[in-house]
Scaffold this motif. Structure first.
Motif, short mmCIF file in Angstrom:
data_model
loop_
_atom_site.label_atom_id
_atom_site.label_comp_id
_atom_site.label_asym_id
_atom_site.label_seq_id
_atom_site.Cartn_x
_atom_site.Cartn_y
_atom_site.Cartn_z
N THR A 95 8.14 6.44 -5.60
CA THR A 95 7.70 7.83 -5.47
C THR A 95 7.58 8.19 -4.01
O THR A 95 7.03 7.42 -3.21
N THR A 96 8.09 9.36 -3.67
CA THR A 96 8.00 9.85 -2.30
C THR A 96 7.56 11.30 -2.30
O THR A 96 7.68 12.01 -3.30
N ASP B 274 -2.70 3.58 3.24
CA ASP B 274 -3.76 3.95 2.31
C ASP B 274 -4.08 2.71 1.49
O ASP B 274 -3.28 2.30 0.65
N TYR C 73 -5.88 8.23 4.58
CA TYR C 73 -5.34 6.98 5.10
C TYR C 73 -6.39 6.23 5.90
O TYR C 73 -7.22 6.83 6.57
N SER D 31 5.41 10.55 2.63
CA SER D 31 4.64 9.41 2.12
C SER D 31 5.44 8.71 1.04
O SER D 31 6.36 9.29 0.44
N ILE D 32 5.09 7.46 0.79
CA ILE D 32 5.81 6.66 -0.18
C ILE D 32 4.83 5.76 -0.90
O ILE D 32 3.88 5.23 -0.31
N SER D 33 5.06 5.59 -2.21
CA SER D 33 4.17 4.76 -2.99
C SER D 33 4.38 3.28 -2.68
O SER D 33 5.38 2.89 -2.05
N ALA D 34 3.46 2.45 -3.14
CA ALA D 34 3.52 1.02 -2.87
C ALA D 34 4.82 0.40 -3.39
O ALA D 34 5.40 -0.48 -2.76
N LEU E 97 -0.33 10.21 -3.73
CA LEU E 97 0.22 10.14 -2.37
C LEU E 97 -0.44 11.24 -1.55
O LEU E 97 -0.18 12.43 -1.76
N TYR F 138 0.83 -1.20 0.00
CA TYR F 138 0.00 0.00 0.00
C TYR F 138 0.86 1.25 0.00
O TYR F 138 2.00 1.22 0.46
N ASN F 139 0.29 2.35 -0.47
CA ASN F 139 0.92 3.64 -0.22
C ASN F 139 0.93 3.85 1.29
O ASN F 139 -0.06 3.56 1.98
N GLY G 231 2.23 6.41 4.74
CA GLY G 231 2.59 7.76 5.14
C GLY G 231 3.07 7.82 6.58
O GLY G 231 2.77 6.93 7.38
#
Length: 126
Positions: free
Chosen positions: A57-58, A99, A113, A50-53, A106, A32-33, A35
């Motif tokens: 990406t942050t 999330d 969330y 936050s960070i992607s699954a 994000l 999951y994404n 945070g």
């Protein structure tokens, strides 16, 4: 149901570093994404990072950009927050959040969330 457990908080002097960890359990067959948020005494909950699954990406709050780094190890179901150059204004309870919507965005607000950990206290002395 997803459970999140944070660890790694503590007392550190200004200029020091800490690494927070957040281990997820439950419905972890999908990443999951994730945070990190924080809440200082008598203040609202504030977005930190936050960070992607995938981890590719942050996103960071301006107040921590260049000092904090969010990362993840999906093989360990763990998200990290490396915090460097800490100052007393970073003192807060830090929460990780998941999330579950599997989206591309994000979120930087707590409403994005679905699950939260219990928090870990970070105290930075001057």
């Amino acid at each position: 149901q997803v459970e999140l457990v944070e660890s790694g908080g503590g007392l550190v002097q200004a200029g020091g570093s800490l690494r927070l960890s957040c281990i997820t359990s439950g419905r972890t067959s999908t990443s999951y994404n994730m945070g990190w948020f924080r809440q200082a005494s008598e203040k609202g909950r504030e977005f930190v990072a936050s960070i992607s699954a995938s981890g590719r990406t942050t996103k960071y709050a301006e107040s921590v950009k260049g000092r904090f780094t969010i990362s993840r190890d999906n093989s360990k179901n763990t998200v990290y927050l490396q915090m460097n150059s800490l100052n007393p204004e970073d003192t807060a309870v830090y929460y990780c959040a998941a999330d579950l919507n599997l989206g591309l965005v994000l979120f930087t607000t707590s409403s994005g969330y679905d699950y939260w950990g219990q928090g870990t206290q970070v105290t930075v002395s001057s």
